[in-house]
Motif scaffolding. Structure first.
Motif, short mmCIF file in Angstrom:
data_model
loop_
_atom_site.label_atom_id
_atom_site.label_comp_id
_atom_site.label_asym_id
_atom_site.label_seq_id
_atom_site.Cartn_x
_atom_site.Cartn_y
_atom_site.Cartn_z
N ARG A 123 0.79 -1.22 0.00
CA ARG A 123 0.00 0.00 0.00
C ARG A 123 0.83 1.28 0.00
O ARG A 123 0.31 2.36 -0.27
CB ARG A 123 -0.93 0.02 1.22
CG ARG A 123 -2.00 -1.05 1.21
CD ARG A 123 -3.02 -0.80 2.30
NE ARG A 123 -3.69 0.50 2.11
CZ ARG A 123 -3.53 1.53 2.92
NH1 ARG A 123 -2.70 1.47 3.97
NH2 ARG A 123 -4.20 2.65 2.70
N TYR A 149 -4.44 5.26 -8.53
CA TYR A 149 -4.71 4.44 -7.35
C TYR A 149 -5.05 5.26 -6.10
O TYR A 149 -4.55 4.97 -5.01
CB TYR A 149 -3.51 3.54 -7.05
CG TYR A 149 -3.14 2.63 -8.18
CD1 TYR A 149 -3.96 1.57 -8.55
CD2 TYR A 149 -1.95 2.82 -8.87
CE1 TYR A 149 -3.61 0.72 -9.59
CE2 TYR A 149 -1.60 1.97 -9.92
CZ TYR A 149 -2.43 0.93 -10.27
OH TYR A 149 -2.09 0.10 -11.30
N PRO A 150 -5.90 6.27 -6.19
CA PRO A 150 -6.24 7.02 -4.97
C PRO A 150 -6.99 6.13 -3.98
O PRO A 150 -7.87 5.36 -4.37
CB PRO A 150 -7.14 8.15 -5.49
CG PRO A 150 -7.76 7.58 -6.73
CD PRO A 150 -6.69 6.72 -7.35
N GLY A 151 -6.59 6.20 -2.72
CA GLY A 151 -7.24 5.39 -1.70
C GLY A 151 -6.73 3.96 -1.64
O GLY A 151 -7.09 3.20 -0.73
N LYS A 152 -5.87 3.60 -2.59
CA LYS A 152 -5.36 2.23 -2.64
C LYS A 152 -3.85 2.16 -2.49
O LYS A 152 -3.31 1.16 -2.00
CB LYS A 152 -5.77 1.58 -3.97
CG LYS A 152 -5.49 0.09 -4.05
CD LYS A 152 -6.05 -0.51 -5.33
CE LYS A 152 -5.80 -2.01 -5.37
NZ LYS A 152 -6.36 -2.63 -6.61
N HIS A 263 -10.14 11.41 3.22
CA HIS A 263 -10.27 10.09 2.61
C HIS A 263 -11.22 10.15 1.42
O HIS A 263 -12.37 10.55 1.54
CB HIS A 263 -10.77 9.08 3.64
CG HIS A 263 -9.72 8.68 4.62
ND1 HIS A 263 -8.77 7.71 4.35
CD2 HIS A 263 -9.41 9.16 5.86
CE1 HIS A 263 -7.96 7.58 5.37
NE2 HIS A 263 -8.32 8.45 6.31
N TRP A 264 -10.69 9.79 0.26
CA TRP A 264 -11.48 9.76 -0.97
C TRP A 264 -10.89 8.70 -1.87
O TRP A 264 -9.66 8.56 -1.98
CB TRP A 264 -11.43 11.11 -1.68
CG TRP A 264 -12.17 11.09 -3.02
CD1 TRP A 264 -13.48 11.30 -3.22
CD2 TRP A 264 -11.59 10.84 -4.31
NE1 TRP A 264 -13.79 11.20 -4.56
CE2 TRP A 264 -12.64 10.92 -5.25
CE3 TRP A 264 -10.31 10.55 -4.77
CZ2 TRP A 264 -12.44 10.72 -6.62
CZ3 TRP A 264 -10.10 10.35 -6.12
CH2 TRP A 264 -11.16 10.44 -7.03
N CYS A 265 -11.71 7.90 -2.48
CA CYS A 265 -11.24 6.95 -3.48
C CYS A 265 -12.25 6.91 -4.62
O CYS A 265 -13.44 7.19 -4.42
CB CYS A 265 -11.01 5.57 -2.89
SG CYS A 265 -12.48 4.77 -2.24
N ARG A 266 -11.78 6.59 -5.78
CA ARG A 266 -12.62 6.59 -6.97
C ARG A 266 -13.62 5.45 -6.91
O ARG A 266 -13.28 4.32 -6.58
CB ARG A 266 -11.73 6.47 -8.20
CG ARG A 266 -12.45 6.59 -9.53
CD ARG A 266 -11.47 6.61 -10.69
NE ARG A 266 -10.69 7.86 -10.69
CZ ARG A 266 -9.40 7.91 -10.40
NH1 ARG A 266 -8.74 6.83 -10.07
NH2 ARG A 266 -8.75 9.07 -10.44
#
Length: 268
Positions: A123, A149-152, A263-266
């Motif tokens: 990560r 890879y946002p959030g990952k 915190h933001w993920c696609r």
């Protein structure tokens, strides 16, 4: 199998702690690290390029590796195999020994290595760079990876020569556009003294002050050096290496638990 140099083994940190060296581990040992909660790796990046008549062409790679091994020994974060080819176009073909990647090639290499880490459950990746010419391509690779890879996956880069204001000041002691200078020579005297050819050592001044444009190294240096390597000593190199290692340790300890401010993920 990877082995610490005899000179590095004399540092106190390596007498009491062992770095976690990726290339010396089995897949099951690497998987065990993840199962124990380790989700971060360190990637040293250097270069294969001329470093004047007195330093080996692996100087940048040796410095990046040594600093990362130091930090790994105190944090337990695994060190990936050093990327020993970098973007060294500025050194041209003037002096023998330079083997360079183009910027787009280095971008692709960093992206593909990082993508393998993502695929296998890692990560976090901290790239530790020791060659100025690598910085722009590495940052381009990071920009693409953080988009994909946002959030990952979290990724960043730090340069060995500016891990703290004091370290940067020492590196720039003998010029603003230094190469194979006092700092790098001192570090190599501490890391691999047998590789330093003292007889061939030649100082050469920084000629870039006040210039508007940038120039390839043969247009600014007579021998591939910019700075005063003659001032270097092994003792100051050892102290500088410890300062760099301690600074990187502090950064890694923070990075091991750092999370995005928001915190933001696609959504897929």
């Amino acid at each position: 199998m990877f082995k610490l140099s005899d000179s590095l083994q004399t540092l106190p940190v390596f007498q009491t702690h062992k770095p976690v060296i990726w290339e010396s581990l089995s897949w099951s040992a690497i998987e065990a690290l993840q199962q124990q909660g380790t989700d971060m790796c360190i990637l040293p990046i250097g270069a294969t390029e001329q470093h004047g008549p007195h330093l080996p062409v692996n100087t940048d790679s040796a410095i990046a590796t040594a600093v990362c091994l130091y930090a790994s020994a105190l944090t337990g974060v695994p060190v990936l195999p050093t990327l020993t080819y970098g973007c060294s176009l500025g050194h041209t073909e003037r002096w023998s020994g330079t083997l360079s990647l183009y910027p787009e090639t280095l971008i692709t290499v960093v992206r593909e290595l990082a993508e393998w880490l993502v695929r296998t459950g890692w990560r976090r990746l901290l790239i530790v760079n020791s060659h100025f010419g690598n910085l722009s391509p590495v940052r381009c690779a990071i920009d693409r990876l953080r988009f994909e890879y946002p959030g990952k996956f979290q990724i960043g880069v730090r340069n060995t020569y500016e891990l703290s204001p004091e370290i940067l000041q020492y590196f720039l002691h003998d010029g603003d556009d230094v190469h194979a200078n006092r700092a790098e020579t001192a570090l190599m005297l501490a890391i691999d003294p047998d590789s330093v050819e003292l007889v061939g050592m030649q100082d050469d001044p920084d000629r870039t002050a006040g210039k508007i444009f940038t120039y390839v190294v043969p247009q600014t240096s007579t021998n591939g050096v910019t700075g005063q390597p003659s001032l270097a000593t092994a003792a100051e190199g050892k102290q500088l290496l410890i300062q760099m290692g301690d600074a990187l340790v502090a950064m890694i300890k923070d990075a091991m638990t750092e999370e995005p401010p928001i915190h933001w993920c696609r959504e897929h």
